[in-house]
Design an enzyme around this catalytic site. Structure first.
Site, PDB file in Angstrom:
ATOM      1  N   LYS A  64       0.434  -1.214   0.104  1.00  0.00           N
ATOM      2  CA  LYS A  64       0.187  -0.008   0.154  1.00  0.00           C
ATOM      3  C   LYS A  64       0.581   1.254  -0.017  1.00  0.00           C
ATOM      4  O   LYS A  64       0.581   1.847  -0.763  1.00  0.00           O
ATOM      5  CB  LYS A  64      -0.810   0.202   0.996  1.00  0.00           C
ATOM      6  CG  LYS A  64      -1.596  -1.257   1.324  1.00  0.00           C
ATOM      7  CD  LYS A  64      -3.015  -0.916   2.465  1.00  0.00           C
ATOM      8  CE  LYS A  64      -1.851  -1.331   3.560  1.00  0.00           C
ATOM      9  NZ  LYS A  64      -1.654  -3.251   3.637  1.00  0.00           N
ATOM     10  N   THR A  65       1.900   1.008   0.590  1.00  0.00           N
ATOM     11  CA  THR A  65       2.694   2.130   1.288  1.00  0.00           C
ATOM     12  C   THR A  65       3.469   2.555  -0.644  1.00  0.00           C
ATOM     13  O   THR A  65       3.524   3.419  -0.597  1.00  0.00           O
ATOM     14  CB  THR A  65       3.528   2.165   2.232  1.00  0.00           C
ATOM     15  OG1 THR A  65       2.598   2.154   3.715  1.00  0.00           O
ATOM     16  CG2 THR A  65       4.763   3.419   2.141  1.00  0.00           C
ATOM     17  N   ASP A 109      -1.233   6.277   6.754  1.00  0.00           N
ATOM     18  CA  ASP A 109      -1.176   4.867   7.007  1.00  0.00           C
ATOM     19  C   ASP A 109      -1.759   4.911   8.283  1.00  0.00           C
ATOM     20  O   ASP A 109      -2.171   5.976   8.980  1.00  0.00           O
ATOM     21  CB  ASP A 109       0.124   4.751   7.431  1.00  0.00           C
ATOM     22  CG  ASP A 109       0.113   3.158   7.107  1.00  0.00           C
ATOM     23  OD1 ASP A 109      -0.299   2.684   6.343  1.00  0.00           O
ATOM     24  OD2 ASP A 109       1.836   2.693   7.678  1.00  0.00           O
ATOM     25  N   THR A 158      -5.534  -1.463   7.233  1.00  0.00           N
ATOM     26  CA  THR A 158      -5.044  -2.715   7.810  1.00  0.00           C
ATOM     27  C   THR A 158      -6.746  -3.188   8.027  1.00  0.00           C
ATOM     28  O   THR A 158      -7.551  -3.915   7.895  1.00  0.00           O
ATOM     29  CB  THR A 158      -4.255  -3.211   8.302  1.00  0.00           C
ATOM     30  OG1 THR A 158      -4.610  -2.873   9.675  1.00  0.00           O
ATOM     31  CG2 THR A 158      -3.298  -3.512   7.448  1.00  0.00           C
ATOM     32  N   ARG A 217       6.384  -8.418   2.227  1.00  0.00           N
ATOM     33  CA  ARG A 217       7.397  -7.469   2.851  1.00  0.00           C
ATOM     34  C   ARG A 217       7.833  -8.941   3.655  1.00  0.00           C
ATOM     35  O   ARG A 217       9.391  -8.989   4.113  1.00  0.00           O
ATOM     36  CB  ARG A 217       6.923  -7.003   3.866  1.00  0.00           C
ATOM     37  CG  ARG A 217       7.726  -6.605   5.055  1.00  0.00           C
ATOM     38  CD  ARG A 217       6.716  -5.937   5.546  1.00  0.00           C
ATOM     39  NE  ARG A 217       6.212  -4.977   5.244  1.00  0.00           N
ATOM     40  CZ  ARG A 217       4.983  -3.679   6.026  1.00  0.00           C
ATOM     41  NH1 ARG A 217       4.883  -3.924   7.173  1.00  0.00           N
ATOM     42  NH2 ARG A 217       4.579  -2.464   5.409  1.00  0.00           N
TER      43      ARG A 217
END
Length: 343
Positions: A64-65, A109, A158, A217
């Site tokens: 997302k980032t 975020d 999330t 990640r």
């Protein structure tokens, strides 16, 4: 002792920035999401307008980032980042928004954790590009309206269900990111290995990808640890055998399950006869917080079919029994439910 999963899905800013893709062409996976965003970017650029506000939903570690920064790169604008818990009063929001240039992107975020009072100030900023600030209190109170440049808000969360309906309705583009296929993760791993200066073959990349829980990640963090193993014991080359040995040392099995995952499954089967058992009871039994179980461990276990979440509590599936039998454990067959344990 530190559990491996406590760190695998944690963000390492310096490591992430080194490996992060900078364009849609480099971004692997999420094909439908990237196609929609590329179309929106091209249309906005042709009209010479700011991009619509974008909401990105999905579990942690899916990009997302990264997508927020790629949008900034594609639009040729600056990206200013913050997070929901950091903005705790309207003045903080006003200072951030009034410093923007036309077309800039503000990335927030964990936007679902923003204070409700701050969120309400954001409504007019998103819709009308103005923000009203109250000055003083009591009889001397007055409102000052500040004009804002047209900007794009990119929100990431999330926990999509915790975003209020008024906030969600103000996003023009809403996209959910799903877990990645192993083939996409293998491509990410090969790209990251090249940047890290370690040799890896296709079988080695697939071995790591298959244990990465569908999350880039985690894949990159596993690669970093396998790289250390290969550097010391395998002449800086990662093959399937080397990856398997390194991941076995980390206690991550071929299905991506780590020590805590197995503890949850074993507790559910042996202490509670396969369930149903409530999340609070289960958390006490394994010595972990309920929120951590729900947000870190359960999504993968549910998606892979090891646990079912029912109104009466968590229930172990037949697949859960089969996996633990492969570990050499004697697992009883599934029994009829014997009443409800605390939810």
């Amino acid at each position: 002792m530190e559990r491996i999963n406590d760190t695998l899905n944690q963000r390492n800013a310096q490591f992430d920035n080194h490996l992060r893709p900078t364009s849609f062409e480099e971004f692997a996976g999420q094909r439908k999401v990237t196609e929609r965003l590329m179309l929106a970017v091209e249309a906005a650029r042709q009209r010479q307008e700011a991009l619509d506000h974008v909401l990105l939903l999905g579990p942690p570690g899916l990009g997302k980032t990264t997508l927020a920064f790629i949008l900034g790169q594609a639009m040729g604008v600056n990206v200013k980042t913050t997070s929901g818990p950091v903005i705790d009063k309207p003045g903080d929001l006003a200072g951030l928004l009034t410093s923007l240039q036309p077309g800039d992107i503000v990335f927030i975020d964990e936007i679902h954790r923003m204070q409700r009072a701050v969120e309400e100030y954001l409504y007019s900023a998103m819709e009308d590009f103005v923000i009203d600030i109250m000055i003083d209190q009591g009889p001397n109170a007055r409102s000052i309206r500040l004009e804002l440049p047209r900007f794009t808000l990119v929100g990431a969360t999330t926990r999509g269900g915790l975003i209020s309906a008024p906030m969600r309705s103000r996003f023009g583009l809403s996209n959910r990111l799903d877990y990645y296929l192993a083939e996409d993760l293998a491509g990410i791993i090969r790209r990251s290995a090249d940047k890290l200066g370690v040799s890896i073959d296709d079988e080695g990349a697939m071995e790591i990808a298959g244990r990465s829980r569908g999350t880039p990640r985690i894949a990159n963090n596993l690669l970093r640890r396998v790289r250390d193993f290969a550097q010391v014991r395998a002449d800086n080359h990662i093959s399937r055998v080397v990856a398997n040995e390194a991941l076995a040392l980390l206690e991550i099995d071929p299905y991506g399950l780590d020590e805590m995952d197995k503890r949850l499954l074993e507790t559910l089967l042996f202490k509670f006869a396969g369930g149903p058992v409530g999340i609070n009871t289960l958390s006490v039994a394994v010595g972990e917080e309920p929120d951590t179980i729900e947000e870190v461990y359960e999504p993968y276990l549910i998606q892979e079919g090891y646990i079912q979440r029912t109104p009466r509590g968590r229930v172990a599936t037949q697949l859960c029994r089969e996996r633990l039998r492969e570990e050499g454990m004697v697992i009883p067959d599934q029994q009829p439910l014997q009443g409800e344990l605390g939810i």
